[in-house]
Design a protein around this motif. Sequence first.
Motif, PDB file in Angstrom:
ATOM      1  N   HIS A 284       8.777   9.662  10.402  1.00 61.02           N
ATOM      2  CA  HIS A 284       9.470   9.529   9.122  1.00 61.02           C
ATOM      3  C   HIS A 284       9.291   8.144   8.509  1.00 61.02           C
ATOM      4  O   HIS A 284       9.690   7.917   7.383  1.00 61.02           O
ATOM      5  CB  HIS A 284      10.964   9.815   9.303  1.00 61.02           C
ATOM      6  CG  HIS A 284      11.593   8.982  10.373  1.00 61.02           C
ATOM      7  ND1 HIS A 284      11.441   9.270  11.713  1.00 61.02           N
ATOM      8  CD2 HIS A 284      12.350   7.869  10.311  1.00 61.02           C
ATOM      9  CE1 HIS A 284      12.102   8.365  12.422  1.00 61.02           C
ATOM     10  NE2 HIS A 284      12.643   7.504  11.605  1.00 61.02           N
ATOM     11  N   LEU A 285       8.712   7.193   9.250  1.00 60.70           N
ATOM     12  CA  LEU A 285       8.393   5.888   8.681  1.00 60.70           C
ATOM     13  C   LEU A 285       6.973   5.957   8.141  1.00 60.70           C
ATOM     14  O   LEU A 285       6.020   6.068   8.901  1.00 60.70           O
ATOM     15  CB  LEU A 285       8.495   4.782   9.741  1.00 60.70           C
ATOM     16  CG  LEU A 285       9.903   4.386  10.182  1.00 60.70           C
ATOM     17  CD1 LEU A 285       9.831   3.398  11.333  1.00 60.70           C
ATOM     18  CD2 LEU A 285      10.686   3.789   9.025  1.00 60.70           C
ATOM     19  N   THR A 286       6.823   5.921   6.834  1.00 54.63           N
ATOM     20  CA  THR A 286       5.502   6.079   6.240  1.00 54.63           C
ATOM     21  C   THR A 286       4.757   4.757   6.072  1.00 54.63           C
ATOM     22  O   THR A 286       3.582   4.760   5.746  1.00 54.63           O
ATOM     23  CB  THR A 286       5.604   6.770   4.873  1.00 54.63           C
ATOM     24  OG1 THR A 286       6.456   5.996   4.033  1.00 54.63           O
ATOM     25  CG2 THR A 286       6.151   8.165   5.012  1.00 54.63           C
ATOM     26  N   LEU A 287       5.427   3.637   6.295  1.00 50.90           N
ATOM     27  CA  LEU A 287       4.764   2.345   6.149  1.00 50.90           C
ATOM     28  C   LEU A 287       4.918   1.496   7.409  1.00 50.90           C
ATOM     29  O   LEU A 287       5.358   0.358   7.356  1.00 50.90           O
ATOM     30  CB  LEU A 287       5.339   1.580   4.938  1.00 50.90           C
ATOM     31  CG  LEU A 287       5.168   2.230   3.566  1.00 50.90           C
ATOM     32  CD1 LEU A 287       5.836   1.382   2.499  1.00 50.90           C
ATOM     33  CD2 LEU A 287       3.699   2.430   3.238  1.00 50.90           C
TER      34      LEU A 287
ATOM     35  N   GLY B  36       0.808  -1.210   0.000  1.00 46.05           N
ATOM     36  CA  GLY B  36       0.000   0.000   0.000  1.00 46.05           C
ATOM     37  C   GLY B  36       0.839   1.257   0.000  1.00 46.05           C
ATOM     38  O   GLY B  36       1.997   1.256   0.433  1.00 46.05           O
ATOM     39  N   LYS B  37       0.258   2.348  -0.463  1.00 52.79           N
ATOM     40  CA  LYS B  37       0.998   3.615  -0.528  1.00 52.79           C
ATOM     41  C   LYS B  37       1.260   4.174   0.857  1.00 52.79           C
ATOM     42  O   LYS B  37       2.229   4.902   1.072  1.00 52.79           O
ATOM     43  CB  LYS B  37       0.212   4.624  -1.375  1.00 52.79           C
ATOM     44  CG  LYS B  37       0.120   4.250  -2.846  1.00 52.79           C
ATOM     45  CD  LYS B  37      -0.622   5.313  -3.637  1.00 52.79           C
ATOM     46  CE  LYS B  37      -0.692   4.941  -5.107  1.00 52.79           C
ATOM     47  NZ  LYS B  37      -1.430   5.949  -5.906  1.00 52.79           N
TER      48      LYS B  37
ATOM     49  N   LEU C  44      17.368  -0.667   2.672  1.00 56.53           N
ATOM     50  CA  LEU C  44      15.906  -0.721   2.638  1.00 56.53           C
ATOM     51  C   LEU C  44      15.298  -0.942   1.261  1.00 56.53           C
ATOM     52  O   LEU C  44      14.220  -1.532   1.160  1.00 56.53           O
ATOM     53  CB  LEU C  44      15.318   0.556   3.251  1.00 56.53           C
ATOM     54  CG  LEU C  44      15.625   0.805   4.734  1.00 56.53           C
ATOM     55  CD1 LEU C  44      14.925   2.075   5.203  1.00 56.53           C
ATOM     56  CD2 LEU C  44      15.212  -0.371   5.597  1.00 56.53           C
ATOM     57  N   PRO C  45      15.914  -0.493   0.150  1.00 51.18           N
ATOM     58  CA  PRO C  45      15.238  -0.625  -1.139  1.00 51.18           C
ATOM     59  C   PRO C  45      15.179  -2.036  -1.706  1.00 51.18           C
ATOM     60  O   PRO C  45      14.381  -2.292  -2.607  1.00 51.18           O
ATOM     61  CB  PRO C  45      16.077   0.273  -2.078  1.00 51.18           C
ATOM     62  CG  PRO C  45      16.928   1.096  -1.200  1.00 51.18           C
ATOM     63  CD  PRO C  45      17.154   0.297   0.029  1.00 51.18           C
TER      64      PRO C  45
ATOM     65  N   LEU D 226      17.057   8.035   2.451  1.00 53.36           N
ATOM     66  CA  LEU D 226      16.284   8.892   1.568  1.00 53.36           C
ATOM     67  C   LEU D 226      14.785   8.708   1.801  1.00 53.36           C
ATOM     68  O   LEU D 226      14.313   7.588   2.037  1.00 53.36           O
ATOM     69  CB  LEU D 226      16.619   8.576   0.105  1.00 53.36           C
ATOM     70  CG  LEU D 226      18.061   8.869  -0.342  1.00 53.36           C
ATOM     71  CD1 LEU D 226      18.284   8.352  -1.758  1.00 53.36           C
ATOM     72  CD2 LEU D 226      18.369  10.357  -0.251  1.00 53.36           C
ATOM     73  N   LYS D 227      14.046   9.790   1.726  1.00 51.23           N
ATOM     74  CA  LYS D 227      12.614   9.741   2.007  1.00 51.23           C
ATOM     75  C   LYS D 227      11.892   8.763   1.096  1.00 51.23           C
ATOM     76  O   LYS D 227      11.036   7.993   1.545  1.00 51.23           O
ATOM     77  CB  LYS D 227      12.014  11.139   1.864  1.00 51.23           C
ATOM     78  CG  LYS D 227      10.529  11.201   2.203  1.00 51.23           C
ATOM     79  CD  LYS D 227      10.005  12.611   2.099  1.00 51.23           C
ATOM     80  CE  LYS D 227       8.518  12.660   2.446  1.00 51.23           C
ATOM     81  NZ  LYS D 227       7.979  14.038   2.341  1.00 51.23           N
ATOM     82  N   GLU D 228      12.244   8.772  -0.184  1.00 56.85           N
ATOM     83  CA  GLU D 228      11.560   7.874  -1.123  1.00 56.85           C
ATOM     84  C   GLU D 228      11.875   6.407  -0.841  1.00 56.85           C
ATOM     85  O   GLU D 228      11.083   5.516  -1.143  1.00 56.85           O
ATOM     86  CB  GLU D 228      11.915   8.223  -2.571  1.00 56.85           C
ATOM     87  CG  GLU D 228      13.400   8.187  -2.898  1.00 56.85           C
ATOM     88  CD  GLU D 228      14.073   9.545  -2.723  1.00 56.85           C
ATOM     89  OE1 GLU D 228      15.073   9.788  -3.430  1.00 56.85           O
ATOM     90  OE2 GLU D 228      13.593  10.352  -1.894  1.00 56.85           O
ATOM     91  N   VAL D 229      13.057   6.155  -0.247  1.00 58.11           N
ATOM     92  CA  VAL D 229      13.421   4.791   0.131  1.00 58.11           C
ATOM     93  C   VAL D 229      12.601   4.348   1.337  1.00 58.11           C
ATOM     94  O   VAL D 229      12.041   3.249   1.366  1.00 58.11           O
ATOM     95  CB  VAL D 229      14.930   4.703   0.440  1.00 58.11           C
ATOM     96  CG1 VAL D 229      15.267   3.365   1.094  1.00 58.11           C
ATOM     97  CG2 VAL D 229      15.737   4.877  -0.835  1.00 58.11           C
ATOM     98  N   ARG D 230      12.522   5.202   2.343  1.00 60.00           N
ATOM     99  CA  ARG D 230      11.752   4.872   3.544  1.00 60.00           C
ATOM    100  C   ARG D 230      10.285   4.643   3.222  1.00 60.00           C
ATOM    101  O   ARG D 230       9.626   3.777   3.794  1.00 60.00           O
ATOM    102  CB  ARG D 230      11.882   5.990   4.577  1.00 60.00           C
ATOM    103  CG  ARG D 230      13.293   6.243   5.066  1.00 60.00           C
ATOM    104  CD  ARG D 230      13.282   7.082   6.342  1.00 60.00           C
ATOM    105  NE  ARG D 230      12.505   8.291   6.224  1.00 60.00           N
ATOM    106  CZ  ARG D 230      13.001   9.489   5.926  1.00 60.00           C
ATOM    107  NH1 ARG D 230      14.301   9.607   5.691  1.00 60.00           N
ATOM    108  NH2 ARG D 230      12.219  10.553   5.864  1.00 60.00           N
TER     109      ARG D 230
END
Length: 285
Positions: free
Chosen positions: A276-279, A114-115, A204-205, A233-237
């Motif tokens: 900062h953890l979005t998922l 999920g996003k 993480l990626p 990086l934010k997009e990685v997290r």
Amino acid sequence: MDSLIGTVRQYKRNGQTIEQMLKDLCEWIPEDKIRAVWAEYEQLPLQIRKLDQSATLQDAHLKNNRWYDGPQEDDHYWPALKQALIQKGWKSETIEQLDYASTKIVSFLEAPGGKSISTRGLVVGYVQSGKTANYSAVIAKAADAGYRLFIVLSGLTDQLRNQTQRRLAQEITELNDYNRTNWFTLTNAGADFVTPAGSASTLLPNPNLRLLAVVKKNAAILRRLRNWLRNGLKEVRSSCPVLIIDDEADQASVNASSSKEKRTAINRLIPVSYTHLTLPTILRV
């Protein structure tokens, strides 16, 4: 039919909708067939949630979040754990109960693709009732389903943390050669979290890599972990689904400050406050 169910399963785990599947596949597969298989699949997670294990409270937004239909034949981590428990002499009835209970818990997580993920859960068990085995099974199944970073908050002492680390090594990360090459441990039995050589943006990626950190509820340790994650990086997290297990959630995690305006250091630093953890999914046991 089985292959189409597998496709629906993947769409569900990716957090996608039936509209997206129709858009992608309607040119090759009739719409009514896609809708029928989608509806059939949704009954599988629904039956899992009705397993007669214990009473369950759920957030309203999770009622239609039907994405997990249990372990699959091509899974790696749960089958390895199950085989290890058989070799240890566990009774088949006990393993079956563990299988049911952990499957039900995972079904209440959100789809790892999920996003945005923001789920909180609480699992209650008696002392010496198999709590660690339960969350080992949850970690294994969540890892098979697509969760990639696992943080276990374990006790206030090195002895308790080291004990949990050894247990998870035996049941998750070191079961066989396949698992060992696909797990990166951010901590070990002799050392709590220190900033690893690999950066968060490097580790993480990787969609085929699972990461495990078993950390004490200690402010200095939690700050190091938080800072390491922040430096990614934010997009990685934002693309790495996280499962955080707060072991013994009644100890140190709660805000025991005598002031209503203040929070204790550990309560303020535990990952539930990691904006900062979005998922993240937080599971307290």
